[in-house]
Motif scaffolding. Structure first.
Motif, PDB file in Angstrom:
ATOM      1  N   PHE A  19       8.184  -9.088  10.719  1.00 58.13           N
ATOM      2  CA  PHE A  19       8.203  -9.183   9.350  1.00 58.13           C
ATOM      3  C   PHE A  19       8.297  -7.894   8.642  1.00 58.13           C
ATOM      4  CE2 PHE A  19       3.974  -7.499  11.065  1.00 58.13           C
ATOM      5  CZ  PHE A  19       3.762  -6.501  10.131  1.00 58.13           C
ATOM      6  N   TYR A  25       9.405  -8.348   2.665  1.00 58.92           N
ATOM      7  CA  TYR A  25       8.183  -7.586   2.955  1.00 58.92           C
ATOM      8  C   TYR A  25       8.335  -6.268   2.507  1.00 58.92           C
ATOM      9  CZ  TYR A  25       4.940  -5.010   5.799  1.00 58.92           C
ATOM     10  OH  TYR A  25       3.726  -4.197   6.158  1.00 58.92           O
ATOM     11  N   VAL A  62       1.328  -8.340   0.977  1.00 57.96           N
ATOM     12  CA  VAL A  62       2.010  -7.843   2.107  1.00 57.96           C
ATOM     13  C   VAL A  62       0.842  -8.283   3.472  1.00 57.96           C
ATOM     14  CG1 VAL A  62       3.455  -6.260   1.065  1.00 57.96           C
ATOM     15  CG2 VAL A  62       1.110  -5.562   2.081  1.00 57.96           C
ATOM     16  N   MET A  65       1.925 -11.881   4.080  1.00 59.36           N
ATOM     17  CA  MET A  65       3.204 -11.800   4.809  1.00 59.36           C
ATOM     18  C   MET A  65       2.987 -11.454   6.420  1.00 59.36           C
ATOM     19  SD  MET A  65       6.091 -10.836   2.072  1.00 59.36           S
ATOM     20  CE  MET A  65       5.380  -9.534   1.011  1.00 59.36           C
TER      21      MET A  65
END
Length: 147
Positions: A19, A25, A62, A65
């Motif tokens: 990620f 990201y 974030v 994610m």
């Protein structure tokens, strides 16, 4: 511990997770930085309310994610991206409140809004690509068993 083991451990610790390599990201991290910059300019009276809320909402983007990327199915990762999108929209509502209360001038907020919109577009595209991959897997024919 042998030298080889130490080097192996260091390379594992220093490697990036998948990620962290994603543009979306990295853009999310930039958005969080922008939001924290805005929040630092809010009046002290908003420290435990709007300031805290916008920081938590943007950080959640974030975090979702990251959490959704670890060994999940495309469907599960898409679900976490959906939560990231909702957190982004919560951040937008906080920005609306900041402007409505005239805590900051519109030109200070504009760059954060623009960056946020780019993030929204990338999040939606990423989520859509996961869904399309999942649908393609569902439509692919099953292998015919050999006898």
């Amino acid at each position: 511990m042998t030298r080889k083991a130490v080097i192996g451990l260091l390379s594992t610790v220093m490697s990036q997770y998948k990620f962290q390599k994603l543009d979306v990201y990295q853009l999310g991290l930039d958005f969080v930085d922008e939001v924290y910059g805005l929040a630092s300019k809010l009046p002290e009276s908003e420290r435990f309310n709007l300031c805290s809320q916008i920081q938590r909402a943007s950080t959640s983007i974030v975090l979702n994610m990251a959490e959704g990327s670890t060994g999940q199915t495309d469907l599960e990762q898409s679900r976490f991206l959906g939560m990231a999108l909702r957190s982004y929209l919560e951040s937008v509502a906080c920005i609306d409140l900041i402007e409505r209360r005239r805590y900051l001038k519109a030109d200070l907020v504009r760059s954060t809004r623009e960056l946020g919109h780019r993030l929204l577009v990338k999040l939606q595209a990423f989520r859509r690509s996961l869904r399309n991959q999942g649908e393609a897997k569902d439509r692919s024919p099953s292998p015919v068993p050999s006898h």
